[in-house]
Design a protein around this motif. Sequence first.
Motif, PDB file in Angstrom:
ATOM      1  N   LYS A   1       3.788  10.398 -11.447  1.00 50.96           N
ATOM      2  CA  LYS A   1       3.623  11.814 -11.823  1.00 50.96           C
ATOM      3  C   LYS A   1       4.967  12.443 -12.132  1.00 50.96           C
ATOM      4  O   LYS A   1       5.136  13.124 -13.140  1.00 50.96           O
ATOM      5  N   ARG A   2       5.951  12.140 -11.273  1.00 50.61           N
ATOM      6  CA  ARG A   2       7.275  12.699 -11.536  1.00 50.61           C
ATOM      7  C   ARG A   2       7.843  12.132 -12.832  1.00 50.61           C
ATOM      8  O   ARG A   2       8.504  12.824 -13.601  1.00 50.61           O
ATOM      9  N   ALA A   3       7.551  10.835 -13.106  1.00 51.38           N
ATOM     10  CA  ALA A   3       8.064  10.216 -14.316  1.00 51.38           C
ATOM     11  C   ALA A   3       7.468  10.844 -15.565  1.00 51.38           C
ATOM     12  O   ALA A   3       8.141  11.002 -16.591  1.00 51.38           O
ATOM     13  N   LEU A   4       6.180  11.162 -15.493  1.00 57.00           N
ATOM     14  CA  LEU A   4       5.552  11.809 -16.652  1.00 57.00           C
ATOM     15  C   LEU A   4       6.226  13.132 -16.972  1.00 57.00           C
ATOM     16  O   LEU A   4       6.479  13.477 -18.137  1.00 57.00           O
ATOM     17  N   LEU A   5       6.509  13.859 -15.913  1.00 54.75           N
ATOM     18  CA  LEU A   5       7.214  15.121 -16.117  1.00 54.75           C
ATOM     19  C   LEU A   5       8.605  14.869 -16.692  1.00 54.75           C
ATOM     20  O   LEU A   5       9.051  15.570 -17.629  1.00 54.75           O
TER      21      LEU A   5
ATOM     22  N   ASP B   1       0.835  -1.209   0.000  1.00 55.62           N
ATOM     23  CA  ASP B   1       0.000   0.000   0.000  1.00 55.62           C
ATOM     24  C   ASP B   1       0.861   1.245   0.000  1.00 55.62           C
ATOM     25  O   ASP B   1       0.603   2.214  -0.756  1.00 55.62           O
ATOM     26  N   LEU B   2       1.886   1.227   0.858  1.00 55.86           N
ATOM     27  CA  LEU B   2       2.785   2.379   0.910  1.00 55.86           C
ATOM     28  C   LEU B   2       3.526   2.542  -0.402  1.00 55.86           C
ATOM     29  O   LEU B   2       3.694   3.670  -0.924  1.00 55.86           O
ATOM     30  N   ALA B   3       3.960   1.401  -0.987  1.00 56.61           N
ATOM     31  CA  ALA B   3       4.682   1.478  -2.253  1.00 56.61           C
ATOM     32  C   ALA B   3       3.779   1.963  -3.381  1.00 56.61           C
ATOM     33  O   ALA B   3       4.215   2.672  -4.294  1.00 56.61           O
ATOM     34  N   GLU B   4       2.458   1.592  -3.295  1.00 54.88           N
ATOM     35  CA  GLU B   4       1.535   2.040  -4.336  1.00 54.88           C
ATOM     36  C   GLU B   4       1.372   3.552  -4.294  1.00 54.88           C
ATOM     37  O   GLU B   4       1.336   4.221  -5.347  1.00 54.88           O
ATOM     38  N   GLU B   5       1.281   4.109  -3.097  1.00 55.14           N
ATOM     39  CA  GLU B   5       1.186   5.564  -2.972  1.00 55.14           C
ATOM     40  C   GLU B   5       2.446   6.223  -3.513  1.00 55.14           C
ATOM     41  O   GLU B   5       2.385   7.214  -4.252  1.00 55.14           O
ATOM     42  N   ARG B   6       3.595   5.608  -3.146  1.00 61.95           N
ATOM     43  CA  ARG B   6       4.849   6.155  -3.651  1.00 61.95           C
ATOM     44  C   ARG B   6       4.930   6.026  -5.171  1.00 61.95           C
ATOM     45  O   ARG B   6       5.487   6.882  -5.862  1.00 61.95           O
TER      46      ARG B   6
END
Length: 340
Positions: free
Chosen positions: A223-227, A212-217
């Motif tokens: 998002k950062r990757a898209l940028l 769960d924590l990794a999914e949030e990360r």
Amino acid sequence: MSDVQPDEARLVTEINRLKAAFPKTRDLYREACALLFFRFGITPTANRLYQLVKRGSMSTPTQVLGEFWTELREKSRVRIEHPDLPADLQAAAGELVATLWTRSTASAQEALDALRAEVEVERAAAQNAVTSMQGELARTETALEQRTAALLAAQVRIQELEQAQVAAEATLRALDAEIGRQQKEIGARDRALVQARADFSGELEKLRAGADLAEERLRAAEKRALLEIERERIASARLQKDLDVAVRRAEQGDTRHRHEIQALQTQLGDVRHHAGVLEGNLEALRSSNAIYASELDAVRRQLATAAANQSAAQKRPRPSVEPRKPSRAAPKVPTRKRSA
């Protein structure tokens, strides 16, 4: 007396016994006469006696047989001596007693013959019974041998089965021990499996929480990757232009390198030709060296032979005046011009 033929084998056996008991010939013939007449009821003759005894000459059984009959008549005559009886009455009484004795002897002989016939019948029956029993004994022995062979085979089989049983028991004990060990290992594995399941459940819960924590990360990283992808796309377009310029330069350099490679290949062909010439010269030199080595070995053998001959000549005893020997020239060493 009746001339009843006795069993020849029994008669020969009795004669052999008399031969061992009476070494003198006349005594042996006399006993043989008594044996034939009284034991077997046969009237003895000189020929019969000689065929049985086979000792002395033919006159010996004839003389002994005459003496036997004389003695038998003397013994069979009964003399009655009484002082009150006249001589003719004594003779008549003696003849009467002799007649009575003869008749009684004949009656006894007849009874003996009848008894002998019965005994012979019984002997034949007994012989047949013995023959039958011998056949039965032979069959019994054959059956016994077969049973003995079967018994021995059974004993061998029993020993083999006992050995196999011992081996099977040892194998069974080993298998029981192996099963016990396997059961212990299975128990230990079951306990380890229970502990592993418990540990796995705990780790699974931890992994779920971590997931769960990794999914949030991951969403934040996406998002950062898209940028970053957008920035990289722009940079890639710029790099593509630079790549096109570099490709054109590389093509020009490739053409230049091809010309240089062709020139180098031409030089390489010349060098290989020169190397082939040098290898031919080297092969010729090797052949010459082999010839020189063989000639050198021959010269060495000649020198060794000469040295051995000279040593042998020095060891020989010298006479008082040595004759002058012609000088021996040293062997010439063949030389060969070295080919260029």
